[in-house]
Design a protein around this motif. Structure first.
Motif, PDB file in Angstrom:
ATOM      1  N   PHE A 250       0.811  -1.217   0.000  1.00 53.20           N
ATOM      2  CA  PHE A 250       0.000   0.000   0.000  1.00 53.20           C
ATOM      3  C   PHE A 250       0.847   1.271   0.000  1.00 53.20           C
ATOM      4  CE2 PHE A 250      -3.044  -3.119   1.628  1.00 53.20           C
ATOM      5  CZ  PHE A 250      -4.157  -2.824   0.857  1.00 53.20           C
ATOM      6  N   CYS A 251       2.154   1.144   0.122  1.00 54.09           N
ATOM      7  CA  CYS A 251       3.017   2.322   0.118  1.00 54.09           C
ATOM      8  C   CYS A 251       3.142   2.856  -1.313  1.00 54.09           C
ATOM      9  CB  CYS A 251       4.399   1.975   0.671  1.00 54.09           C
ATOM     10  SG  CYS A 251       5.503   3.387   0.790  1.00 54.09           S
ATOM     11  N   HIS A 252       2.769   4.115  -1.530  1.00 49.53           N
ATOM     12  CA  HIS A 252       2.800   4.682  -2.874  1.00 49.53           C
ATOM     13  C   HIS A 252       4.186   5.186  -3.254  1.00 49.53           C
ATOM     14  CE1 HIS A 252       2.352   8.327  -0.425  1.00 49.53           C
ATOM     15  NE2 HIS A 252       2.874   8.974  -1.434  1.00 49.53           N
ATOM     16  N   ASP A 253       5.093   5.326  -2.279  1.00 49.01           N
ATOM     17  CA  ASP A 253       6.442   5.820  -2.544  1.00 49.01           C
ATOM     18  C   ASP A 253       7.435   4.972  -1.771  1.00 49.01           C
ATOM     19  OD1 ASP A 253       8.782   7.171  -2.977  1.00 49.01           O
ATOM     20  OD2 ASP A 253       8.183   9.013  -1.958  1.00 49.01           O
ATOM     21  N   VAL A 254       8.090   4.032  -2.459  1.00 44.76           N
ATOM     22  CA  VAL A 254       9.019   3.121  -1.788  1.00 44.76           C
ATOM     23  C   VAL A 254      10.468   3.581  -1.922  1.00 44.76           C
ATOM     24  CG1 VAL A 254       7.515   1.117  -1.996  1.00 44.76           C
ATOM     25  CG2 VAL A 254       9.128   1.644  -3.844  1.00 44.76           C
ATOM     26  N   GLY A 255      10.676   4.780  -2.455  1.00 45.17           N
ATOM     27  CA  GLY A 255      12.021   5.302  -2.587  1.00 45.17           C
ATOM     28  C   GLY A 255      12.665   5.555  -1.234  1.00 45.17           C
ATOM     29  N   GLY A 256      13.991   5.553  -1.226  1.00 38.18           N
ATOM     30  CA  GLY A 256      14.720   5.872  -0.012  1.00 38.18           C
ATOM     31  C   GLY A 256      14.975   4.705   0.917  1.00 38.18           C
ATOM     32  N   LEU A 257      14.537   3.519   0.531  1.00 37.53           N
ATOM     33  CA  LEU A 257      14.820   2.332   1.337  1.00 37.53           C
ATOM     34  C   LEU A 257      16.233   1.837   1.059  1.00 37.53           C
ATOM     35  CD1 LEU A 257      11.441   0.441   0.881  1.00 37.53           C
ATOM     36  CD2 LEU A 257      12.320   1.340   3.039  1.00 37.53           C
ATOM     37  N   GLY A 258      16.760   1.067   1.985  1.00 42.06           N
ATOM     38  CA  GLY A 258      18.085   0.501   1.815  1.00 42.06           C
ATOM     39  C   GLY A 258      18.055  -0.753   0.957  1.00 42.06           C
ATOM     40  N   PRO A 259      19.226  -1.353   0.717  1.00 37.40           N
ATOM     41  CA  PRO A 259      19.308  -2.566  -0.093  1.00 37.40           C
ATOM     42  C   PRO A 259      18.345  -3.648   0.394  1.00 37.40           C
ATOM     43  CG  PRO A 259      21.498  -1.728   0.346  1.00 37.40           C
ATOM     44  CD  PRO A 259      20.553  -0.904   1.170  1.00 37.40           C
ATOM     45  N   THR A 260      17.746  -4.333  -0.562  1.00 36.21           N
ATOM     46  CA  THR A 260      16.695  -5.309  -0.265  1.00 36.21           C
ATOM     47  C   THR A 260      16.915  -6.577  -1.078  1.00 36.21           C
ATOM     48  OG1 THR A 260      15.129  -3.487   0.106  1.00 36.21           O
ATOM     49  CG2 THR A 260      14.198  -5.687  -0.208  1.00 36.21           C
ATOM     50  N   MET A 261      16.563  -7.703  -0.485  1.00 43.59           N
ATOM     51  CA  MET A 261      16.605  -8.991  -1.188  1.00 43.59           C
ATOM     52  C   MET A 261      15.258  -9.680  -0.969  1.00 43.59           C
ATOM     53  SD  MET A 261      19.204 -12.208  -0.611  1.00 43.59           S
ATOM     54  CE  MET A 261      19.456 -13.432  -1.888  1.00 43.59           C
ATOM     55  N   ILE A 262      14.646 -10.148  -2.051  1.00 44.43           N
ATOM     56  CA  ILE A 262      13.364 -10.841  -1.949  1.00 44.43           C
ATOM     57  C   ILE A 262      13.508 -12.242  -2.541  1.00 44.43           C
ATOM     58  CG2 ILE A 262      10.905 -10.806  -2.480  1.00 44.43           C
ATOM     59  CD1 ILE A 262      11.058  -7.809  -2.815  1.00 44.43           C
ATOM     60  N   ILE A 263      13.222 -13.239  -1.726  1.00 44.50           N
ATOM     61  CA  ILE A 263      13.211 -14.638  -2.164  1.00 44.50           C
ATOM     62  C   ILE A 263      11.759 -15.053  -2.354  1.00 44.50           C
ATOM     63  CG2 ILE A 263      13.866 -17.007  -1.614  1.00 44.50           C
ATOM     64  CD1 ILE A 263      16.269 -15.221  -1.910  1.00 44.50           C
TER      65      ILE A 263
END
Length: 220
Positions: A138-151
């Motif tokens: 539901f977040c419309h702005d996901v900018g500014g997050l740190g490095p992410t890994m999705i499995i």
């Protein structure tokens, strides 16, 4: 992870939603936040590095990990060096995804939405849009997050919602690794198997990279 990464591993005993305890969002998230900030502020006492704290969670834990990363971002608190989401739940509209329709025989939870895990976490549906700390989609702005890994798992009804979320991270300029594990189901890494070891090795390399433990290797 404790075997594969030279780091201190902490498991957060957050309160669980549902049941007679009437726990719901944001209580579990606040538990994770309290643990994270305590570790950050007391890292020296544990022999750790406050600038090298990572998050990892599977399924509902993946939801909490990303919800915490967003919460930290919005409060201008220290971002995790890496957030790993393993088969995460990021949305409430799971039935609308292609993976759910393809794998409907593998769906989890009851048919009644009001009795499902998502409603339990929210404390019940009340007609309002859930907080994106509860469900990051539901977040419309996901900018500014740190490095992410999705499995993700190929045979998981949550596959496509997580994949779409990861693509949004990439479009927002967030460093993001996306890996779809073939021919396996939800939270497959809980089962001892050589393939599980392979995926855990990938996670470990990602943590070590973001912790700066591969710098010497890269220079060589």
């Amino acid at each position: 992870m404790a075997v594969r990464v030279p780091a201190i591993l902490v498991s957060v005993d957050y309160r669980l939603s549902g049941g007679e305890n009437e726990v719901s969002f944001p209580d579990p998230l606040y538990d994770c936040y309290a643990a994270y900030m305590y570790l950050y502020e007391h890292a020296d006492e544990f022999g750790g590095d406050a600038e090298k704290i990572g998050l990892h969670g599977s399924s509902a834990g993946g939801n909490l990990a990303e919800g915490l990363a967003l919460y930290l971002r919005d409060r201008n608190e220290p971002q995790p060096a890496l957030t790993v989401m393993n088969c995460p739940t990021v949305d409430t509209a799971i039935e609308e995804s292609m993976s759910f329709q393809q794998l409907i025989q593998l769906k989890m939870g009851p048919n009644q939405k009001a009795l499902g895990a998502e409603a339990s976490y929210l404390g019940g549906y009340d007609g309002t849009v859930p907080s994106y700390y509860a469900f990051p989609k539901f977040c419309h702005d996901v900018g500014g997050l740190g490095p992410t890994m999705i499995i993700m798992a190929e045979y998981d009804t949550l596959r496509d919602s997580a994949l779409e979320y990861g693509q949004r991270l990439l479009r927002a300029g967030v460093p993001c690794e996306l890996f779809v594990a073939p021919r396996v189901g939800h939270t497959f890494t809980a089962a001892p198997h050589p393939y599980t070891d392979f995926v855990h090795d990938m996670m470990a390399w990602s943590f070590k990279r973001e912790f700066g433990l591969l710098d010497d290797l890269i220079k060589k």
